[in-house]
Design an enzyme around this catalytic site. Structure first.
Site, PDB file in Angstrom:
ATOM      1  N   TYR A  81     -19.876  30.150  39.882  1.00  8.33           N
ATOM      2  CA  TYR A  81     -20.619  29.615  41.018  1.00  8.33           C
ATOM      3  C   TYR A  81     -21.181  30.739  41.872  1.00  8.33           C
ATOM      4  O   TYR A  81     -20.450  31.642  42.283  1.00  8.33           O
ATOM      5  CB  TYR A  81     -19.705  28.729  41.875  1.00  8.33           C
ATOM      6  CG  TYR A  81     -20.433  28.066  43.021  1.00  8.33           C
ATOM      7  CD1 TYR A  81     -21.456  27.158  42.777  1.00  8.33           C
ATOM      8  CD2 TYR A  81     -20.111  28.354  44.341  1.00  8.33           C
ATOM      9  CE1 TYR A  81     -22.134  26.544  43.825  1.00  8.33           C
ATOM     10  CE2 TYR A  81     -20.778  27.733  45.396  1.00  8.33           C
ATOM     11  CZ  TYR A  81     -21.789  26.838  45.126  1.00  8.33           C
ATOM     12  OH  TYR A  81     -22.463  26.228  46.163  1.00  8.33           O
TER      13      TYR A  81
ATOM     14  N   ASP B  19     -21.851  39.668  43.443  1.00  9.10           N
ATOM     15  CA  ASP B  19     -21.703  38.586  44.409  1.00  9.10           C
ATOM     16  C   ASP B  19     -20.274  38.651  44.939  1.00  9.10           C
ATOM     17  O   ASP B  19     -19.328  38.222  44.279  1.00  9.10           O
ATOM     18  CB  ASP B  19     -21.976  37.247  43.714  1.00  9.10           C
ATOM     19  CG  ASP B  19     -21.733  36.053  44.642  1.00  9.10           C
ATOM     20  OD1 ASP B  19     -21.222  36.264  45.752  1.00  9.10           O
ATOM     21  OD2 ASP B  19     -22.054  34.921  44.233  1.00  9.10           O
TER      22      ASP B  19
ATOM     23  N   LYS C 162     -19.333  34.223  53.921  1.00  5.79           N
ATOM     24  CA  LYS C 162     -17.993  33.724  54.276  1.00  5.79           C
ATOM     25  C   LYS C 162     -17.315  34.569  55.364  1.00  5.79           C
ATOM     26  O   LYS C 162     -17.670  34.456  56.511  1.00  5.79           O
ATOM     27  CB  LYS C 162     -17.131  33.609  53.025  1.00  5.79           C
ATOM     28  CG  LYS C 162     -17.683  32.543  52.043  1.00  5.79           C
ATOM     29  CD  LYS C 162     -16.636  32.099  51.068  1.00  5.79           C
ATOM     30  CE  LYS C 162     -17.183  31.323  49.895  1.00  5.79           C
ATOM     31  NZ  LYS C 162     -17.341  29.905  50.133  1.00  5.79           N
TER      32      LYS C 162
HETATM   33  C1  LIG Z   1     -19.153  33.530  44.783  1.00  4.58           C
HETATM   34  C2  LIG Z   1     -19.976  32.648  45.672  1.00  4.58           C
HETATM   35  N1  LIG Z   1     -21.292  32.878  45.775  1.00  4.58           N
HETATM   36  C3  LIG Z   1     -22.079  32.125  46.581  1.00  4.58           C
HETATM   37  C4  LIG Z   1     -21.548  31.093  47.312  1.00  4.58           C
HETATM   38  C5  LIG Z   1     -22.432  30.268  48.210  1.00  4.58           C
HETATM   39  O1  LIG Z   1     -22.153  30.546  49.542  1.00  4.58           O
HETATM   40  P1  LIG Z   1     -22.520  29.500  50.703  1.00  4.58           P
HETATM   41  O2  LIG Z   1     -21.627  28.328  50.553  1.00  4.58           O
HETATM   42  O3  LIG Z   1     -22.307  30.279  51.971  1.00  4.58           O
HETATM   43  O4  LIG Z   1     -23.955  29.148  50.502  1.00  4.58           O
HETATM   44  C6  LIG Z   1     -20.181  30.818  47.244  1.00  4.58           C
HETATM   45  C7  LIG Z   1     -19.584  29.697  47.999  1.00  4.58           C
HETATM   46  O5  LIG Z   1     -18.518  29.198  47.755  1.00  4.58           O
HETATM   47  C8  LIG Z   1     -19.368  31.620  46.396  1.00  4.58           C
HETATM   48  O6  LIG Z   1     -18.048  31.396  46.287  1.00  4.58           O
END
Ligand SMILES: Cc1ncc(COP(=O)(O)O)c(C=O)c1O
Length: 439
Positions: free
Chosen positions: A144, A244, A272
């Site tokens: 994700y 990421d 986050k």
């Molecule tokens: C690894 C990762 N990338 C991107 C995201 C997306 O972030 P957001 O919910 O702030 O859009 C998340 C959210 O859980 C994530 O865990």
């Protein structure tokens, strides 16, 4: 009391159902038989609308590293509220947060804020395309990265469609074929497969997008061989490496990239915890790349990017105080908290004689109700029966006042203390006993 029909959550859910599909606007709080509404949150606990306390191990999907309403963060935010919540002119606090992040993470030579992890991943992918003038990205199966179409490809393949080599499977219906054509999927921690799959399309690859530690692989850490292969392959084909770290930045003072060696990604995505409980995202990395794509003083940049609430002083203030509180010792503490919680969960499974395992690293924890060795997305994948058992365990724990994410995942904050571990232990043992009774 939730989940009985006379819970105060029930009429709220009924009202929500009238105006929101399925009575909710995001999946995270969804809970069978209906969501448990919060009245207030403090430290490790949420008090629900019936007045019952819930030990919160989800912390708004890992956004709150010091628990709810951390006093230093709240005080700083309160002071900032009256100085301005959003403003066309920049505030000093944006610079301070950017300085802190660049000082801690050597690969972050320049940084740019935005509003969410989704947005930051999208910007990183677009930045890599703009910099290389190439269309494709490589990503790992089952991971994700937020809701950008390209980042979602092959997020949840199933045994009946995942194929031998990972296929390119759209996540939502109607994803254009062009999107699928521009995303190459590789398996986790398999350097040889990465090299082989990349061979044919190398010249059109803009970036390899990687989450160093992801729930999709049961939090299996990257092997040094895989990370080397990613960096070498990207270097050879003239593509960028994007980490990421939206979730896994919490694994080390210098981020996950500091924890797993000294390789420097070209770009890193954050979100986050760096917003201290408020919406945030960030993309940072090599100066030459950031300048090539975002520099606007000589005319339209290669990648125009802005946002109404970007770098708003509330998120910046909460993020700065949160990150300042997160000193080097905090990471050892987070590791100890994670180790203790994992041991409690493992012990409870063993005592109950339930086949299962607990994976995770640092403050990340995942329960799996099968004992197949887990090393990637496919091995972590829960069968429909296993997924249903996991949901039953999560529900039974929530009834006993402990909240884990529906998929059996927890993100533990620095404020988890002895009494919370005791509560966790009682809840998981009781929940497993309940399940055995109803089996
Ligand atoms: C690894 C990762 N990338 C991107 C995201 C997306 O972030 P957001 O919910 O702030 O859009 C998340 C959210 O859980 C994530 O865990």
């Amino acid at each position: 009391m939730w989940p009985s029909e006379n819970s105060a959550s029930r009429p709220l859910y009924d009202r929500a159902l009238r105006v929101m599909v399925a009575g909710t606007t995001r999946h995270i709080p969804w809970q069978d038989p209906f969501p448990r509404f919060a009245a207030s949150c403090r430290g490790m606990y949420v008090t629900d609308v019936d007045g019952a306390d819930v030990l919160d191990l989800v912390m708004n999907n890992a956004a709150l590293i010091h628990g709810h309403a951390s006093p230093p963060v709240m005080e700083a935010v309160q002071a900032q509220l009256w100085r301005g919540t959003a403003c066309t002119l920049p505030f000093e606090v944006e610079v301070s947060l950017a300085e802190l992040l660049c000082e801690r993470v050597p690969s972050l030579e320049k940084i740019r804020l935005c509003n969410s992890g989704t947005e930051a991943v999208m910007l990183a992918i677009k930045a890599a395309r703009a910099y290389t003038n190439r269309p494709k990205i490589v990503k790992v199966e089952g991971i994700y990265h937020g809701m950008y179409d390209y980042a979602e490809v092959s997020l949840d393949p199933k045994p009946d469609n995942w194929g031998n080599d990972p296929g390119r499977i759209g996540y939502s219906r109607g994803v254009p074929q062009g999107v699928l054509d521009d995303v190459i999927i590789v398996p986790w921690n398999q350097p040889e497969a990465l090299r082989r799959i990349l061979r044919d399309e190398a010249a059109s690859v803009a970036a390899i997008l990687l989450d160093p530690v992801s729930g999709g692989t049961g939090f299996t850490p990257p092997t040094p061989e895989f990370l080397d292969a990613v960096h070498e392959a990207a270097h050879e084909i003239g593509a960028l490496v994007i980490y990421d770290e939206v979730l896994c930045f919490r694994l080390g003072y210098h981020g996950a990239q500091g924890r797993f060696g000294d390789r420097r990604p070209d770009l890193t995505v954050l979100a986050k915890i760096i917003g201290g409980g408020f919406p945030v995202g960030a993309i940072g990395g090599r100066s030459d790349v950031m300048e090539a794509v975002f520099e606007h003083r000589r005319g339209k940049p290669l990648l125009p990017a802005s946002g109404t609430f970007t770098a708003n002083p509330i998120s910046m203030t909460a993020g700065l105080v949160t990150m300042q509180m997160l000193d080097e010792a905090s990471y050892d503490k987070l590791d100890r908290i994670g180790d203790t919680a994992r041991a409690i969960m493992r012990d409870a499974l063993a005592r109950a004689g339930v086949p299962g395992q607990v994976t995770g690293i640092g403050s990340l924890l995942a329960v799996h109700l099968h004992d197949r060795p887990i090393h990637d997305y496919r091995s972590a994948f829960a069968s429909p029966t296993e997924a249903a058992s996991l949901r039953a365990l999560q529900l039974a724990m929530l009834k006993r006042g402990v909240l884990m994410a529906v998929r059996g995942v927890a993100y533990l904050p620095t404020v988890m203390a002895d009494a919370d571990f005791e509560r966790l232990e009682l809840a998981v043992r009781g929940a497993l006993a309940d399940m055995a009774q109803h089996a």
